[in-house]
Scaffold this motif. Sequence first.
Motif, PDB file in Angstrom:
ATOM      1  N   TYR A  24       8.957 -26.428  -3.662  1.00 36.91           N
ATOM      2  CA  TYR A  24       7.772 -25.646  -3.287  1.00 36.91           C
ATOM      3  C   TYR A  24       7.873 -25.196  -1.835  1.00 36.91           C
ATOM      4  CZ  TYR A  24       2.961 -24.807  -1.755  1.00 36.91           C
ATOM      5  OH  TYR A  24       1.828 -24.263  -1.184  1.00 36.91           O
ATOM      6  N   TYR A 288      -2.338 -18.877  -7.471  1.00 34.25           N
ATOM      7  CA  TYR A 288      -1.034 -19.224  -8.052  1.00 34.25           C
ATOM      8  C   TYR A 288      -0.298 -20.225  -7.156  1.00 34.25           C
ATOM      9  CZ  TYR A 288      -2.175 -15.174 -10.895  1.00 34.25           C
ATOM     10  OH  TYR A 288      -2.829 -14.300 -11.723  1.00 34.25           O
ATOM     11  N   ARG A 289      -0.365 -19.985  -5.851  1.00 34.11           N
ATOM     12  CA  ARG A 289       0.244 -20.939  -4.921  1.00 34.11           C
ATOM     13  C   ARG A 289      -0.466 -22.283  -4.994  1.00 34.11           C
ATOM     14  NH1 ARG A 289       1.674 -19.742   1.431  1.00 34.11           N
ATOM     15  NH2 ARG A 289       2.174 -21.880   2.059  1.00 34.11           N
ATOM     16  N   GLU A 292       0.575 -24.209  -8.076  1.00 35.58           N
ATOM     17  CA  GLU A 292       1.901 -24.791  -7.888  1.00 35.58           C
ATOM     18  C   GLU A 292       1.827 -26.041  -7.017  1.00 35.58           C
ATOM     19  OE1 GLU A 292       6.374 -23.475  -6.328  1.00 35.58           O
ATOM     20  OE2 GLU A 292       4.656 -22.129  -6.047  1.00 35.58           O
ATOM     21  N   ASP A 295       0.226 -28.889  -8.994  1.00 36.60           N
ATOM     22  CA  ASP A 295       1.183 -29.399  -9.982  1.00 36.60           C
ATOM     23  C   ASP A 295       2.160 -30.376  -9.322  1.00 36.60           C
ATOM     24  OD1 ASP A 295       0.029 -27.951 -12.003  1.00 36.60           O
ATOM     25  OD2 ASP A 295       1.507 -26.325 -11.967  1.00 36.60           O
TER      26      ASP A 295
END
Length: 349
Positions: A24, A288-289, A292, A295
Amino acid sequence: MTQNFNYISKKKPIYPVSQQLRNYLRRNGREEDLQVTYSDLLNYSESLPHKSKDGEYTLWESAIYPQSDIPALYAGLCRIYSLLKTDGNLSVMEHLTVSRIDYCSFGNSNPFRIQIVNKFNDNYDYFYVKQADASRIYGLELEHILSPNRINYLVEDKTLIEEHIAGIPGDAFIGHGLNSPTLNRVRVAKEFVKFNERCFVKLLGDMRSYNYIIDITPDFEDEQYRIRAIDFDQTCYEGKKTMYLPQYFKENNPIVKFCTDTLNPETVNQYKYEERTLIGKRLYGERYRMKELLDCMSHDPVSTSEKVEELAGELAKHHKDQRFLYCRNMGAILKLHLKMLLWKPRHII
């Protein structure tokens, strides 16, 4: 805002950066070849106590390195500064040098503070070299995404580089600034309410007065204030809900009283809702970032199972939602917590 006395874990362990988190960081431009690491800076031969400009002893020591190590060490540190400021363009920074390297044994990250000075005009700046801790990195990312502040940092292996955040230390401001006759009381109180709310939304803990700064900006008729966190070690780590609310730390008692004397409950609720709305808009823009990041966090053990269980229980009571009791890690808790606080008809997580 009522007061309470809480226990903070004295020494939080350093959590390693997982491969998923490292991927990431690489995708988002946070990973660099630094050439100088945290362990390199530990090789100093002696140190001297560092005094403030007022002649008072501080928690910092000035590290002294072997003369043979200094040229390569200083060159590497100047290169790191160029990575932070000019994306590694050394041609515009040839006039910079390292003036001092300080070490602090207080706190979790035991940081080094690097003073960079301009040889033409003696102007100086700082950056910090710390041990790379996953929970701190999550805190930096959450601050970058959800707060009005941009955060500049770099990571390589077990080393974390952080840009200096300039401002008046919170404890100094509480000790002297709150009594200033030119202080705009309403704006300061409003900012503390908003800061308190941001910390709770992000589950950023341990915001005692010396872990944040006050940034004062002159406006055309008055002054604007912003409170910024400068320590992110306790992100999603503690088990008690009150650990994530600055209003409950005794070090903040004077500014909490200042707020209750200045604002009525209706205004406090207005400012809290305003801040949540702004955070929600930032989150939607970076959804979206953020997904991520969450997650990654859902697979990282950034706290103990006991603290996870305790916080899940406290937030289940706070939100009146039993789903928290099924969360098995801090990432899952934070994701549900954000949904409960920021959910709109459009799904933002």
